[in-house]
Design a protein around this motif. Structure first.
Motif, mmCIF file in Angstrom:
data_model
loop_
_atom_site.group_PDB
_atom_site.id
_atom_site.type_symbol
_atom_site.label_atom_id
_atom_site.label_comp_id
_atom_site.label_asym_id
_atom_site.label_seq_id
_atom_site.Cartn_x
_atom_site.Cartn_y
_atom_site.Cartn_z
ATOM 1 N N UNK A 1 0.879 -1.894 0.220
ATOM 2 C CA UNK A 1 -0.350 0.082 0.091
ATOM 3 C C UNK A 1 1.021 1.102 -0.084
ATOM 4 N N UNK A 2 0.304 2.943 -0.244
ATOM 5 C CA UNK A 2 1.334 3.718 -0.877
ATOM 6 C C UNK A 2 0.187 5.138 -0.068
ATOM 7 N N UNK A 3 0.309 6.152 0.634
ATOM 8 C CA UNK A 3 -0.463 7.009 0.517
ATOM 9 C C UNK A 3 -1.071 7.397 1.539
ATOM 10 N N UNK A 4 -2.340 8.290 1.974
ATOM 11 C CA UNK A 4 -2.833 8.314 2.820
ATOM 12 C C UNK A 4 -4.605 8.219 2.068
ATOM 13 N N UNK A 5 -5.350 8.057 3.397
ATOM 14 C CA UNK A 5 -6.782 8.115 2.575
ATOM 15 C C UNK A 5 -6.903 9.233 1.765
ATOM 16 N N UNK A 6 -7.495 9.474 0.870
ATOM 17 C CA UNK A 6 -8.225 10.465 0.000
ATOM 18 C C UNK A 6 -9.300 10.369 -1.025
ATOM 19 N N UNK A 7 -9.923 11.598 -1.585
ATOM 20 C CA UNK A 7 -10.781 11.256 -2.015
ATOM 21 C C UNK A 7 -11.067 11.780 -3.807
#
Ligand code: HEM
Length: 510
Positions: free
Chosen positions: A422-428
């Motif tokens: 996985x990578x990054x942060x939660x997002x929309x």
């Protein structure tokens, strides 16, 4: 008499079962409790001129049962046709997956349901609509459902849009009649649908028979092998009968001739022993190959046009079900129903589908819908699920929990879900590589001159229902962006100013 684990008498002592089953009521009409009916034509009345009496339980129960004969139709894909058959795997892909359904030579029973999407349960089978191609494989490792359609792509790429997409395309909330004006109001704000719309309005968008169309899993799925290695695959059912559709000018005659053309065609073929076949092919990518395209490889509005296909088996349909309701109507397909060696990809549409199907089925059919014969796996189900409306499962014993030192159910770590980095942060955020128009243009250019003409005829007929000028020009600009000839011809057929279309298309990013 042998009583199967599912026989209704399985709870009774053997001697009683023999006594009951040797007394035959086969020729008699019975009530639901098995007792014979004396008169099914005349209700019991209070004298020759008096009212009907409440004690006529045959009458009361018969009406009560009748009053409850319908279950809710599917919220989409309500009109369908089912058939039994088998899938035979013929190629060793154990380097890709441990799923036993793909062991060469394995014969797996299947149930397939074909459908239209937007029409009601009794609606005509010819409609400008994708066709569902849902396959339930009753494998030794449990049921696997491949719930696809007759095109390799879809209209939208995020499940959060699905209810809106369906509302705009289903019959109007006011008139109850489908309205192209509302559909294109939605599509004018959905440029990613351009490729699917281009497919839908071709002659192949009106298959003349379920036998004459392909099927696609649409999304990428993960295949996982015994070493835990992952490959991304797309599934394709290739019709051995060939592909055949109805040209726009022939649609009125063909609908006039038979509203139920697709079911009648399939069932006639099956009854005549003319068993339709589809070869199953796969396209395969390694995880690090997903990023190599200028589109998002997990976007379901895209085909993997440069990835070769290889055949891994063949599906044959060979039997008409003998009870429409218990098979076709009560069947429940779900993309979440997978077996070891097959897992979902991160495709955002697929992820939403993983929830939605089983959820609607609990509502549409009931909590214990998986115990119905058409949905029940051939593999033994052993778990602690219990009770709920209409439960008739075989769970036994008072250890209905886990862990337990008394009656533990084993869990084998080889069946754990595969691990995914996985990578990054939660997002929309929308996906980055949208590439909304190019594959629509490539597809248009691959068509014959006649097919291009038929596409323009069919699509412009519906675009001519668009009342908003803004929506009309936006739609035309999408098709123009896909291919100049395509957009120009549609502009001509809809009496639009092609220079305005071209100017608007020039502002669109790829
Ligand atoms: C997020 C997007 C989607 C959602 C939420 C969704 C939801 C649903 C629901 C609720 C049903 C009714 C199921 C039932 O009552 O048994 C259904 C049926 C169906 N859907 Fe979807 N759907 C989506 C996208 C798709 C896509 C992309 C495909 C094709 C790849 C597809 C193919 C089908 C088929 C073939 C059926 C009919 C299955 C049958 O014959 O019983 N759907 N869908």
């Amino acid at each position: 008499m042998a009583t199967s684990a599912r026989h209704p008498l399985r709870y009774l002592p053997a001697a009683l079962i023999v006594a009951f089953t040797s007394t035959s009521f086969a020729a008699n009409l019975t009530r639901d409790n098995g007792s014979p009916v004396g008169d099914n034509q005349n209700s019991q009345t209070a004298g020759p001129a008096g009212p009907v009496v409440l004690q006529d339980s045959q009458l009361i129960e018969k009406l009560q049962r009748f009053d409850r004969e319908r279950i809710p139709e599917r919220v989409v894909h309500a009109r369908g046709t089912g058939a039994f058959g088998e899938f035979v795997a013929d190629t060793d892909i154990s380097d890709l997956t441990k799923a036993q359904v793909f062991t060469p030579g394995a014969h797996t029973p299947v149930f397939v349901r074909f459908s239209t999407v937007m029409g009601y349960r009794g609606s005509p089978e010819q409609a400008r609509d994708p066709r569902g191609f849902a396959t339930k494989f009753y494998t030794q490792q449990g049921n696997w459902d491949l719930v696809g359609i007759n095109w390799p792509i879809f209209f939208i790429r995020d499940a959060i849009k699905f209810p809106d997409f369906v509302h705009a395309n289903k019959p109007s909330a006011v008139t109850g009649v489908q309205d192209a004006n509302l559909a294109f109001d939605f599509f004018a704000h959905t440029p990613e649908a351009t490729s699917m719309l281009t497919h839908l309005y071709t002659v192949q968008g009106m298959p003349d028979s379920y036998r004459h169309m392909d099927g696609f899993g649409v999304h990428a799925f993960k295949l996982v092998n015994a070493k835990g290695e992952v490959h991304y695959v797309k599934f394709h059912w290739k019709s051995v009968q060939g592909i055949h559709g109805i040209r726009p000018q022939d649609i009125p005659t063909s609908i006039g001739k038979d509203w139920n053309l697709m079911s009648n065609d399939l069932y006639t073929a099956l009854k005549n022993g003319d068993y339709p076949k589809w070869d199953l092919t796969i396209q395969v990518l390694k995880p690090d190959e997903l990023a190599q395209f200028d589109y998002d490889a997990l976007d379901d509005t895209k085909i993997w046009s440069t990835v070769p296909e290889r055949k891994i088996g063949t599906l044959t349909l060979n039997r008409v079900p003998d009870n429409y309701f218990q098979t076709t109507e009560e069947s429940a397909f779900a993309p979440s129903r997978m077996v070891p060696g097959i897992e979902p990809s991160e495709d955002r549409m697929l992820q939403g589908r993983l929830f939605s199907y089983a959820d609607t089925q609990i509502y549409r059919i009931g909590t214990n819908y998986n115990e119905l014969p058409i949905n029940r796996p051939l593999a033994t189900v052993t778990n602690n699920n219990q009770d709920g409306l209409m439960n008739f499962g075989d769970r036994k014993g008072d250890v209905n929990y886990e862990p337990s030192g008394i009656a533990e159910l084993a869990q084998d770590p080889q069946y754990k879900y595969v691990q995914t980095p996985l990578a990054g942060t939660t997002q929309q955020q929308a996906i980055h590589k949208t590439l909304n128009f190019r594959q629509a243009g490539e597809y248009y250019r691959s068509l014959s001159a006649q097919d291009k003409g038929d596409l323009v005829t069919a699509l412009s007929a519906d675009l001519n229902h668009v009342t908003s000028e803004t929506n009309k020009y936006t739609m035309l600009s999408y098709f123009y962006k896909a291919d100049v000839d395509y957009g120009t011809r549609l502009a001509g057929a809809t009496h639009a100013d092609v220079s305005r279309v071209a100017a608007q298309a020039a502002k669109l990013s790829d």
